[in-house]
Design an enzyme around this catalytic site. Sequence first.
Site, PDB file in Angstrom:
ATOM      1  N   THR A   1      51.834   9.024  -0.219  1.00  0.00           N
ATOM      2  CA  THR A   1      52.454  10.348  -0.070  1.00  0.00           C
ATOM      3  C   THR A   1      51.782  11.024   1.125  1.00  0.00           C
ATOM      4  O   THR A   1      52.154  10.762   2.265  1.00  0.00           O
ATOM      5  CB  THR A   1      52.319  11.193  -1.352  1.00  0.00           C
TER       6      THR A   1
ATOM      7  N   LYS B   1      47.178   4.806  -4.254  1.00  0.00           N
ATOM      8  CA  LYS B   1      47.565   5.940  -3.427  1.00  0.00           C
ATOM      9  C   LYS B   1      46.885   7.160  -4.031  1.00  0.00           C
ATOM     10  O   LYS B   1      46.632   7.228  -5.241  1.00  0.00           O
ATOM     11  CB  LYS B   1      49.077   6.119  -3.382  1.00  0.00           C
TER      12      LYS B   1
ATOM     13  N   THR C   1      43.274   7.491 -12.073  1.00  0.00           N
ATOM     14  CA  THR C   1      43.563   8.261 -10.865  1.00  0.00           C
ATOM     15  C   THR C   1      44.912   7.884 -10.325  1.00  0.00           C
ATOM     16  O   THR C   1      45.298   6.741 -10.317  1.00  0.00           O
ATOM     17  CB  THR C   1      42.555   8.006  -9.745  1.00  0.00           C
TER      18      THR C   1
ATOM     19  N   GLU D   1      42.930  14.851   1.334  1.00  0.00           N
ATOM     20  CA  GLU D   1      43.617  15.836   2.173  1.00  0.00           C
ATOM     21  C   GLU D   1      42.648  16.760   2.891  1.00  0.00           C
ATOM     22  O   GLU D   1      41.887  17.480   2.254  1.00  0.00           O
ATOM     23  CB  GLU D   1      44.572  16.677   1.321  1.00  0.00           C
TER      24      GLU D   1
ATOM     25  N   ASN E   1      48.003  22.220   2.127  1.00  0.00           N
ATOM     26  CA  ASN E   1      48.499  22.558   0.795  1.00  0.00           C
ATOM     27  C   ASN E   1      49.137  23.940   0.707  1.00  0.00           C
ATOM     28  O   ASN E   1      49.444  24.396  -0.381  1.00  0.00           O
ATOM     29  CB  ASN E   1      47.359  22.439  -0.223  1.00  0.00           C
TER      30      ASN E   1
ATOM     31  N   SER F   1      54.122  20.344  -1.904  1.00  0.00           N
ATOM     32  CA  SER F   1      53.766  18.930  -2.050  1.00  0.00           C
ATOM     33  C   SER F   1      53.261  18.713  -3.450  1.00  0.00           C
ATOM     34  O   SER F   1      53.083  19.644  -4.209  1.00  0.00           O
ATOM     35  CB  SER F   1      52.716  18.523  -1.020  1.00  0.00           C
TER      36      SER F   1
END
Lengths: 383, 383
Positions: free
Chosen positions: B146, B168, B179, B259, B378, B383
């Site tokens: 993603t 991922k 996870t 991220e 974010n 997302s």
Amino acid sequence: MTVTAPAGFRAAGVAAGLKSTGAPDVALVVNEGPQFAAAGVFTRNRVKAAPVLWSQQVLAAGVVRAVALNSGGANACTGPDGFLDTHRTAEHVGSLLGIGAGDVAVCSTGLIGVRLPTDRLFAGLDAAQAALDAEGGDDAARAIMTTDSVPKTALAQGDGFVVGGMAKGAGMLAPSLATMLVVVTTDAVADAATLDAVLRAATRVTFDRVDSDGCTSTNDTVLLLASGASGVTPSYSELVEAVTDVCASLARQLVTDAEGASKDVRIDVVNAVSEDDAVNAGRAVSRANLVKCAIHGEDPNWGRILAELGMTDARFEPDAVDVAINGVWVCRDGATGDDRDLVDMSGREVVITIDLRSGDASATVWTNDLTAAYVHENSAYSS
Amino acid sequence: MTVTAPAGFRAAGVAAGLKSTGAPDVALVVNEGPQFAAAGVFTRNRVKAAPVLWSQQVLAAGVVRAVALNSGGANACTGPDGFLDTHRTAEHVGSLLGIGAGDVAVCSTGLIGVRLPTDRLFAGLDAAQAALDAEGGDDAARAIMTTDSVPKTALAQGDGFVVGGMAKGAGMLAPSLATMLVVVTTDAVADAATLDAVLRAATRVTFDRVDSDGCTSTNDTVLLLASGASGVTPSYSELVEAVTDVCASLARQLVTDAEGASKDVRIDVVNAVSEDDAVNAGRAVSRANLVKCAIHGEDPNWGRILAELGMTDARFEPDAVDVAINGVWVCRDGATGDDRDLVDMSGREVVITIDLRSGDASATVWTNDLTAAYVHENSAYSS
């Protein structure tokens, strides 16, 4: 008007050179009586700053005649020497005012892990004592600021008595039994036990419901001092109402001035099985970085809110929960509800309503969004 | 090499138009046997996505013959219709492969609260089935990304058997029993009960010790599939070691690709009374925004670390705790230790060592710093 609004109090704020900027950094609040009853609530953090350990001992006797406060250094994680610094501060103020050191509460705020320069601090206290004034509350409120952008004061008028208060707080702002540094004064007549009950009732629904950044300070202190100078003895509920008003105003000011924040977020959790459930659900959402980022981006991302609720032990059914953002029920029955494009998040205040549909208890938690400015303010230098 | 490294597996990854970018978004992993034992661990979040609810049922029987995965939509908080979409996905794959739908696990990732376009998804599964290949693992790993910037795969070579894996994960990354999406395959011979014990042993010390942003997903899934194609039956400890190696590698890759992160932070908590104490202390520090900001700013601000420790119930004395940052003991006895200017935090990896001086248990938790890039990623879009 602030802590000197009630009769019987004098205060001062001066610059003592603890802050490199030269801004005011030492404050003194003195209760001139005729009564000296007091109560305090302190951080639940087990790593307690020296002034917290000292002031807890002072408050055990229910009497406070003066509060010495400084910004420019938290005196936390400074070991036995740091505690001695606090003890000597109380003794210094006691000898200045002709009272016992055991009646002097001490509050410090600033960087953790740094000893205070007591020579400068004591000289500042000398100057503050000389400047004590019945109009000095605003100066005191300014002298306890750290990353606060504005001083924070509040006032409530009771029936024949007055409650005033000041607060500082901008980061490490997730009080659990108290918040940052707060001094609330009143000229009402009340004994220490009553003040203790009043203060706990007020803080439970005000400071305890603020969670700006999930980090709880080593120095959180809220003090309530009563001079009795009005000669009026309010009922318990009258005093709770006035003190709660002042605490709620100060708590709201803390949220609005939180480090780097661009949004004030009110999370109303309704129809919970218990108030604890409501607080736990609200606090979990308030601490979720992904939720806070979405709010910053004005994105009504209710999925992130549900993901947080799912990690709490609050009682609800995942397929029977509704969420509204600024009044639009974007999530119904745990799934997509009304059109998210109807949500207007452009204002400073954002209201999230979470209906757990499981009981009739409710609670409100206040938080902020997460911004690049917060990251900058807390990464560019030590604070 | 990845999930197709062990004998007995074929995989594929294709673009089905679920992502607006046209990037690959549908993957298929097929166990061709001769054995089909499997185990799975799933998110502890009570708000579970439809594919999690489905796959938990599949895994109850200990047999998985195929895993259908998609990015471009989490199918979480989508109500009964969303569950039906997952059920129909498994039936579609079952009919394509001539196996029962009850042997098909399903994993989805992407935005919460949006239904999947099943017409495109099913067409993509048709294409994936046609593309199944014994070298197709890398394509599958790419199709489940993603916000990941790189695909994540790992390999461990046992004595006569192989373990491969793909993962991922980039945000909402605080797994508590699993996870994000992870598929681990092996050609070892092992029954479902053994695989379950092996997988729980491996994830407990790998994925469960990653806490990038404190937010736990609705879709976390880790699957372990064994084909038995090697004909080798490793000992329990041999299999635990190989599976743990693969999980540890994937977990480490998740941290590095989190991220917006600019630092990978390893928190070693040592001399705790219990492993739980060590994990709790490490996790509290890993979730502290003020600590994460300080690390981003390369500021060895150990005071913020102590403030976090003080809010845990891990057993230690506040005046008998030491903290090192990249090997420099900046905090000793809960107060200032060695010169903080000696700390070099310029590298990507930062190691925080917390010595609780209370016992002999230890644990390591991995996290990231908090950056303006995280906030941007974010808040700029859903997302």
